[in-house]
Design a protein around this motif. Sequence first.
Motif, PDB file in Angstrom:
ATOM      1  N   PRO A 158       0.825  -1.221   0.000  1.00 59.44           N
ATOM      2  CA  PRO A 158       0.000   0.000   0.000  1.00 59.44           C
ATOM      3  C   PRO A 158       0.853   1.263   0.000  1.00 59.44           C
ATOM      4  CG  PRO A 158      -0.837  -1.595   1.592  1.00 59.44           C
ATOM      5  CD  PRO A 158       0.483  -2.123   1.119  1.00 59.44           C
ATOM      6  N   GLU A 159       0.407   2.232  -0.753  1.00 66.96           N
ATOM      7  CA  GLU A 159       1.120   3.501  -0.836  1.00 66.96           C
ATOM      8  C   GLU A 159       0.483   4.522   0.104  1.00 66.96           C
ATOM      9  OE1 GLU A 159       3.810   4.300  -2.502  1.00 66.96           O
ATOM     10  OE2 GLU A 159       4.041   2.342  -3.455  1.00 66.96           O
ATOM     11  N   PRO A 160       1.300   5.408   0.678  1.00 68.92           N
ATOM     12  CA  PRO A 160       0.731   6.460   1.540  1.00 68.92           C
ATOM     13  C   PRO A 160      -0.222   7.340   0.757  1.00 68.92           C
ATOM     14  CG  PRO A 160       3.126   6.317   1.792  1.00 68.92           C
ATOM     15  CD  PRO A 160       2.770   5.470   0.614  1.00 68.92           C
ATOM     16  N   LYS A 161      -1.231   7.857   1.458  1.00 71.55           N
ATOM     17  CA  LYS A 161      -2.172   8.770   0.819  1.00 71.55           C
ATOM     18  C   LYS A 161      -1.470  10.088   0.505  1.00 71.55           C
ATOM     19  CE  LYS A 161      -6.064   6.847   3.389  1.00 71.55           C
ATOM     20  NZ  LYS A 161      -7.092   7.127   4.433  1.00 71.55           N
ATOM     21  N   PRO A 162      -1.848  10.744  -0.595  1.00 74.33           N
ATOM     22  CA  PRO A 162      -1.239  12.051  -0.920  1.00 74.33           C
ATOM     23  C   PRO A 162      -1.496  13.045   0.212  1.00 74.33           C
ATOM     24  CG  PRO A 162      -2.516  11.197  -2.762  1.00 74.33           C
ATOM     25  CD  PRO A 162      -2.832  10.321  -1.596  1.00 74.33           C
ATOM     26  N   ALA A 163      -0.512  13.875   0.469  1.00 71.89           N
ATOM     27  CA  ALA A 163      -0.658  14.885   1.517  1.00 71.89           C
ATOM     28  C   ALA A 163      -1.733  15.894   1.139  1.00 71.89           C
ATOM     29  CB  ALA A 163       0.675  15.593   1.746  1.00 71.89           C
ATOM     30  N   GLU A 164      -2.530  16.289   2.113  1.00 73.79           N
ATOM     31  CA  GLU A 164      -3.575  17.267   1.867  1.00 73.79           C
ATOM     32  C   GLU A 164      -2.967  18.652   1.644  1.00 73.79           C
ATOM     33  OE1 GLU A 164      -6.317  17.182   5.068  1.00 73.79           O
ATOM     34  OE2 GLU A 164      -6.903  15.085   4.742  1.00 73.79           O
ATOM     35  N   ALA A 165      -3.703  19.477   0.909  1.00 74.25           N
ATOM     36  CA  ALA A 165      -3.229  20.843   0.650  1.00 74.25           C
ATOM     37  C   ALA A 165      -3.053  21.595   1.965  1.00 74.25           C
ATOM     38  CB  ALA A 165      -4.230  21.573  -0.246  1.00 74.25           C
ATOM     39  N   GLY A 166      -1.914  22.226   2.096  1.00 76.77           N
ATOM     40  CA  GLY A 166      -1.643  22.982   3.308  1.00 76.77           C
ATOM     41  C   GLY A 166      -1.065  22.167   4.440  1.00 76.77           C
TER      42      GLY A 166
ATOM     43  N   SER B  65       4.485   3.081   6.915  1.00 79.59           N
ATOM     44  CA  SER B  65       3.981   2.070   7.850  1.00 79.59           C
ATOM     45  C   SER B  65       2.494   2.275   8.111  1.00 79.59           C
ATOM     46  CB  SER B  65       4.744   2.129   9.171  1.00 79.59           C
ATOM     47  OG  SER B  65       6.093   1.749   9.002  1.00 79.59           O
ATOM     48  N   ARG B  66       2.084   3.531   8.203  1.00 80.51           N
ATOM     49  CA  ARG B  66       0.678   3.843   8.456  1.00 80.51           C
ATOM     50  C   ARG B  66      -0.208   3.311   7.319  1.00 80.51           C
ATOM     51  NH1 ARG B  66      -1.495   7.103  12.050  1.00 80.51           N
ATOM     52  NH2 ARG B  66       0.589   7.776  12.665  1.00 80.51           N
ATOM     53  N   ALA B  67       0.229   3.461   6.078  1.00 75.64           N
ATOM     54  CA  ALA B  67      -0.555   2.973   4.937  1.00 75.64           C
ATOM     55  C   ALA B  67      -0.707   1.458   4.990  1.00 75.64           C
ATOM     56  CB  ALA B  67       0.113   3.393   3.629  1.00 75.64           C
ATOM     57  N   ILE B  68       0.363   0.768   5.362  1.00 72.63           N
ATOM     58  CA  ILE B  68       0.320  -0.697   5.470  1.00 72.63           C
ATOM     59  C   ILE B  68      -0.645  -1.125   6.562  1.00 72.63           C
ATOM     60  CG2 ILE B  68       1.672  -2.727   6.112  1.00 72.63           C
ATOM     61  CD1 ILE B  68       4.095  -1.366   4.750  1.00 72.63           C
ATOM     62  N   VAL B  69      -0.532  -0.500   7.723  1.00 68.38           N
ATOM     63  CA  VAL B  69      -1.374  -0.882   8.862  1.00 68.38           C
ATOM     64  C   VAL B  69      -2.847  -0.585   8.581  1.00 68.38           C
ATOM     65  CG1 VAL B  69      -1.879  -0.379  11.289  1.00 68.38           C
ATOM     66  CG2 VAL B  69       0.484  -0.681  10.547  1.00 68.38           C
ATOM     67  N   GLU B  70      -3.131   0.510   7.904  1.00 70.43           N
ATOM     68  CA  GLU B  70      -4.523   0.835   7.578  1.00 70.43           C
ATOM     69  C   GLU B  70      -5.142  -0.226   6.672  1.00 70.43           C
ATOM     70  OE1 GLU B  70      -4.226   4.724   5.923  1.00 70.43           O
ATOM     71  OE2 GLU B  70      -4.525   5.746   7.854  1.00 70.43           O
ATOM     72  N   GLN B  71      -4.389  -0.682   5.662  1.00 70.80           N
ATOM     73  CA  GLN B  71      -4.922  -1.715   4.768  1.00 70.80           C
ATOM     74  C   GLN B  71      -5.077  -3.048   5.499  1.00 70.80           C
ATOM     75  OE1 GLN B  71      -6.022  -1.341   1.434  1.00 70.80           O
ATOM     76  NE2 GLN B  71      -6.909  -3.292   2.097  1.00 70.80           N
ATOM     77  N   MET B  72      -4.120  -3.358   6.353  1.00 75.39           N
ATOM     78  CA  MET B  72      -4.232  -4.576   7.155  1.00 75.39           C
ATOM     79  C   MET B  72      -5.482  -4.536   8.028  1.00 75.39           C
ATOM     80  SD  MET B  72      -0.217  -5.001   8.242  1.00 75.39           S
ATOM     81  CE  MET B  72      -0.551  -6.200   9.537  1.00 75.39           C
ATOM     82  N   ARG B  73      -5.708  -3.400   8.687  1.00 73.60           N
ATOM     83  CA  ARG B  73      -6.890  -3.257   9.546  1.00 73.60           C
ATOM     84  C   ARG B  73      -8.178  -3.486   8.756  1.00 73.60           C
ATOM     85  NH1 ARG B  73      -8.210   2.688  10.661  1.00 73.60           N
ATOM     86  NH2 ARG B  73      -8.597   2.373   8.427  1.00 73.60           N
ATOM     87  N   ASP B  74      -8.257  -2.894   7.561  1.00 70.75           N
ATOM     88  CA  ASP B  74      -9.462  -3.045   6.741  1.00 70.75           C
ATOM     89  C   ASP B  74      -9.669  -4.504   6.336  1.00 70.75           C
ATOM     90  OD1 ASP B  74      -9.741  -0.324   6.986  1.00 70.75           O
ATOM     91  OD2 ASP B  74      -9.040   0.137   4.949  1.00 70.75           O
ATOM     92  N   ASP B  75      -8.590  -5.191   5.987  1.00 71.15           N
ATOM     93  CA  ASP B  75      -8.694  -6.600   5.610  1.00 71.15           C
ATOM     94  C   ASP B  75      -9.140  -7.458   6.794  1.00 71.15           C
ATOM     95  OD1 ASP B  75      -7.873  -6.014   3.044  1.00 71.15           O
ATOM     96  OD2 ASP B  75      -5.804  -6.672   3.342  1.00 71.15           O
TER      97      ASP B  75
END
Length: 213
Positions: A28-36, A165-175
């Motif tokens: 999993p790739e990290p989400k794009p940073a929000e504007a600002g 790491s956050r992107a990986i853990v988020e996808q794991m949690r959803d699965d």
Amino acid sequence: MTLDELICEFDRGLRSIAGVSRMTRPVPEPKPAEAGAPAQTEMTLPERAHSAALMRVNHVGEICAQALYQAQKLATRSPGLKAAFEHAASEEEDHLAWTAARLRELDSRPSLLNPLWYTGALAIGFTAGCFGDRASLGFMAETERQVERHLEGHLHTLPEADRQSRAIVEQMRDDERTHGQSATEAGGVELPVPVKALMRAASKVMTQTAYYI
């Protein structure tokens, strides 16, 4: 179970312990940073050490997941349940590969006790399977609920700078949430409160030990 199937499961077990896992989905790739949002910063050494320790714990959890699903496949005679356990195990193998890769990126290592974790989980999974398919599914559902909560806790303690790491853990949690819901919908029974408490206690010992060793 045929001899070919037993050989395949033995091979999967060896690969799990040795850290040679195949992934069917990309990391999993990290989400794009929000504007600002603040610019990405480098992690400090203590932050890297903490991230690595958390990912080591998650890697151990995925080794245990492989063993649990293998044992439950061995215990059931239902072709449908075997297929369900195989599907979940395949997604968990993605998690195993992702966490292993992240450990390498963080210049860290897996737990030194992986053979012990795998063997213990295999025994627990087979025992659960011996109580019947509905109990086995209930065990799967409760395991996934506890893992989901555990991963949610990691998302609160991972360094903000460790977006990978956050992107990986988020996808794991959803699965894990999906696996737990599927087990309940397939007929999994609610486990007795003492069994749930025992599972939480065993998980606490594993996570606290794997954080360091």
